[in-house]
Design an enzyme around this catalytic site. Structure first.
Site, PDB file in Angstrom:
ATOM      1  N   ILE A  87       0.856  -1.181   0.000  1.00 16.30           N
ATOM      2  CA  ILE A  87       0.000   0.000   0.000  1.00 16.30           C
ATOM      3  C   ILE A  87       0.897   1.237   0.000  1.00 16.30           C
ATOM      4  CG2 ILE A  87      -1.687   1.290   1.379  1.00 16.30           C
ATOM      5  CD1 ILE A  87      -2.621  -1.610   2.263  1.00 16.30           C
ATOM      6  N   HIS A 102      -6.331  -3.992 -10.695  1.00 17.35           N
ATOM      7  CA  HIS A 102      -6.864  -4.825  -9.606  1.00 17.35           C
ATOM      8  C   HIS A 102      -7.661  -5.986 -10.203  1.00 17.35           C
ATOM      9  CE1 HIS A 102      -8.246  -5.714  -5.572  1.00 17.35           C
ATOM     10  NE2 HIS A 102      -9.449  -5.891  -6.074  1.00 17.35           N
ATOM     11  N   GLY A 136      -7.189   5.523  -0.044  1.00 15.37           N
ATOM     12  CA  GLY A 136      -7.835   4.316   0.469  1.00 15.37           C
ATOM     13  C   GLY A 136      -7.262   3.063  -0.180  1.00 15.37           C
TER      14      GLY A 136
HETATM   15  C1  GAR Z   1      -2.465  -9.038 -11.200  1.00 19.37           C
HETATM   16  O1  GAR Z   1      -3.618  -9.839 -11.263  1.00 19.37           O
HETATM   17  C2  GAR Z   1      -2.759  -7.768 -10.429  1.00 19.37           C
HETATM   18  O2  GAR Z   1      -4.043  -7.264 -10.612  1.00 19.37           O
HETATM   19  C3  GAR Z   1      -2.585  -8.254  -9.021  1.00 19.37           C
HETATM   20  O3  GAR Z   1      -1.436  -9.049  -9.070  1.00 19.37           O
HETATM   21  C4  GAR Z   1      -1.380  -9.691 -10.344  1.00 19.37           C
HETATM   22  C5  GAR Z   1       0.007  -9.494 -10.904  1.00 19.37           C
HETATM   23  O4  GAR Z   1       0.298 -10.424 -11.914  1.00 19.37           O
HETATM   24  N1  GAR Z   1      -2.455  -7.152  -8.112  1.00 19.37           N
HETATM   25  C6  GAR Z   1      -3.042  -7.106  -6.935  1.00 19.37           C
HETATM   26  O5  GAR Z   1      -3.728  -8.014  -6.490  1.00 19.37           O
HETATM   27  C7  GAR Z   1      -2.778  -5.850  -6.157  1.00 19.37           C
HETATM   28  N2  GAR Z   1      -3.640  -5.769  -5.029  1.00 19.37           N
HETATM   29  P1  GAR Z   1       1.737 -10.435 -12.619  1.00 19.37           P
HETATM   30  O6  GAR Z   1       2.792 -10.473 -11.508  1.00 19.37           O
HETATM   31  O7  GAR Z   1       1.743 -11.659 -13.478  1.00 19.37           O
HETATM   32  O8  GAR Z   1       1.858  -9.154 -13.412  1.00 19.37           O
END
Ligand code: GAR
Length: 187
Positions: A87, A102, A136
């Site tokens: 965060i 997200h 947030g």
């Molecule tokens: C993605 O699905 C992204 O939205 C999520 O991590 C993944 C990264 O994938 N992010 C979160 O959950 C943030 N809260 P990657 O490492 O293959 O790019």
């Protein structure tokens, strides 16, 4: 040309999609991670993109300041959080225009376990959201969303992979939409 910094914590398939598909509309000046073992750093190096690691400290305030100092020096027009699992402080998001990808249809399922939470809730449809980062947790203004169906027999890994297939296109489209609206900080 606008300057962009990518923040990522792990695998980095979203970062890879940005690197490969952004074209000439922006220059990726760095990939910054909170983990020195993140595979995204290898992906960036393969494309000769500079990398920096700001490892989390027991002193959270110090980490908050270190990442602000790092991005201040880079001076990007846009920060893209693409799989960054930390965060960002209120000071950070006030200082740098930042968007986040997200893996759910916000405002449904904010937080770090969005895919698991969607499965647990028993919904038939989830998706992905690109949004501005505010103070947030996953509450900032939505830029784009896309739906992904949940199939019987889906588990967290299978569903997350299908979401990420959509996310990779959406994050690139969102960056291309947002960039022209930003005032260049670099003249
Ligand atoms: C993605 O699905 C992204 O939205 C999520 O991590 C993944 C990264 O994938 N992010 C979160 O959950 C943030 N809260 P990657 O490492 O293959 O790019």
């Amino acid at each position: 040309m606008k300057k962009l910094v990518i923040l990522a914590s792990g695998n980095g398939s979203l970062a890879q999609a940005i690197i490969e598909n952004l074209g000439i509309e922006a220059h990726i000046i760095a990939v910054v991670s909170d983990r020195n073992d993140a595979f995204v750093l290898d992906r960036a190096r393969k494309h000769s993109i500079p990398t920096q690691v700001i490892e989390m400290k027991s002193d959270r305030d110090r980490w908050n300041q270190e990442i602000i100092d790092c991005i201040t020096k880079l001076n990007p027009d846009l920060v893209v959080s693409a799989g960054f699992m930390r965060i960002l402080s209120p000071e950070f998001v006030r200082k740098f225009p930042t968007i986040n990808s997200h893996p759910a249809l916000l405002p449904q399922f904010p937080g770090a376990h969005a895919v698991r939470d969607a499965l647990a809730a028993g919904v038939n449809v989830t998706g992905t959201t690109i949004h501005w980062v505010d103070e947030g947790i996953d509450t900032g203004k939505i830029i784009m969303q896309a739906q992904v169906s949940i199939f019987p027999g889906d588990n967290e890994a299978s569903l997350h992979e299908r979401i990420k297939e959509v996310e990779r296109g959406l994050i690139v489209a969102a960056i291309k939409e947002v960039l022209p609206t930003l005032e260049s900080r670099n003249g």
